[in-house]
Every structure is written in C-alpha cells, then in structure tokens.
Design a protein around this motif. Structure first.
Motif, PDB file in Angstrom:
ATOM      1  N   LEU A  24      -3.257  -3.941  -8.919  1.00 48.13           N
ATOM      2  CA  LEU A  24      -3.962  -3.677  -7.785  1.00 48.13           C
ATOM      3  C   LEU A  24      -5.328  -4.488  -7.325  1.00 48.13           C
ATOM      4  N   GLY A  25      -5.680  -4.266  -6.165  1.00 45.87           N
ATOM      5  CA  GLY A  25      -7.457  -4.536  -5.739  1.00 45.87           C
ATOM      6  C   GLY A  25      -7.169  -3.966  -4.716  1.00 45.87           C
ATOM      7  N   LEU A  26      -8.782  -3.885  -4.038  1.00 47.16           N
ATOM      8  CA  LEU A  26      -9.001  -2.692  -2.424  1.00 47.16           C
ATOM      9  C   LEU A  26      -9.904  -2.988  -2.139  1.00 47.16           C
ATOM     10  N   LEU A  33      -9.152  -3.984   5.846  1.00 44.40           N
ATOM     11  CA  LEU A  33      -8.711  -3.778   4.531  1.00 44.40           C
ATOM     12  C   LEU A  33      -7.669  -4.998   4.009  1.00 44.40           C
ATOM     13  N   ILE A  34      -8.427  -5.072   2.339  1.00 41.85           N
ATOM     14  CA  ILE A  34      -8.013  -6.564   1.826  1.00 41.85           C
ATOM     15  C   ILE A  34      -7.231  -5.432   0.558  1.00 41.85           C
ATOM     16  N   ILE A  35      -5.982  -6.292   0.446  1.00 43.34           N
ATOM     17  CA  ILE A  35      -5.484  -5.511  -0.202  1.00 43.34           C
ATOM     18  C   ILE A  35      -5.054  -6.624  -1.383  1.00 43.34           C
ATOM     19  N   HIS A  41      -2.178 -11.381  -2.011  1.00 47.27           N
ATOM     20  CA  HIS A  41      -3.375 -11.009  -0.797  1.00 47.27           C
ATOM     21  C   HIS A  41      -2.683 -10.451   0.476  1.00 47.27           C
ATOM     22  N   ARG A  42      -3.245  -9.684   1.218  1.00 43.66           N
ATOM     23  CA  ARG A  42      -3.111  -9.051   2.400  1.00 43.66           C
ATOM     24  C   ARG A  42      -3.713  -8.625   3.120  1.00 43.66           C
ATOM     25  N   VAL A  43      -4.618  -9.220   4.639  1.00 44.90           N
ATOM     26  CA  VAL A  43      -5.661  -8.370   5.154  1.00 44.90           C
ATOM     27  C   VAL A  43      -5.099  -7.598   6.409  1.00 44.90           C
ATOM     28  N   LEU A  44      -5.696  -6.402   6.011  1.00 45.94           N
ATOM     29  CA  LEU A  44      -5.000  -5.248   7.100  1.00 45.94           C
ATOM     30  C   LEU A  44      -5.648  -5.350   7.909  1.00 45.94           C
TER      31      LEU A  44
END
Length: 80
Positions: A24-26, A33-35, A41-44
């Motif tokens: 997991l990366g944050l 917020l990039i997870i 990965h997802r950019v929120l």
C-alpha cells in the motif's frame, strides 16, 4: 465515508478489500490523494473540506484505509 474523530481530526474511510499493508502506498499531491495497492493506483480528488487540511496519519483496518486529516488553521476561516 468521512467523519469527525474524537481527537478533532477528520477521517476519510476508503474501502480497500484485499489490500495488504506491505503493498500500500499513499501520497497527497495538491488537492488529490494518490493510493497505490500493488500494481494498481487511483487518483482521488479531495473533498473541499479536506483540501484545507493536512494528512496527519493513515491506517489499514478491516479492509478499509482510514486517512486522518487535521484542519490547517491558515486555511480555515477565523471566527468573528
């Protein structure tokens, strides 16, 4: 899901079923917020209230990532 924690910080709960803490990366980048979980990965985009906060911590519990935000006094309107 977001809520106000007992300590006065805001908590944004993001479901991540099957996520492993080791992969997991944050990262916060501006108003996003990039997870990252493994190769995905997802950019929120941050909700407007959280844009005026700093990330104060995060934890993975029961398949959900709990990201804690502390209000930044420089960015919140002052009381009259």
């Amino acid at each position: 899901e977001d809520r106000l924690a007992d300590e006065g910080v805001l908590v944004w709960r993001l479901p991540l079923p099957g996520a492993d803490r080791d992969t997991l990366g944050l990262v916060r980048r501006g108003d996003e917020l990039i997870i990252t979980v493994g190769p995905f990965h997802r950019v929120l985009p941050l909700p407007s209230a959280l844009r005026r906060c700093t990330v104060s911590g995060a934890g993975l519990r029961d398949g959900s990532l709990h990201v804690r935000f502390a209000p930044d006094p420089e960015l919140w309107p002052r009381g009259l």
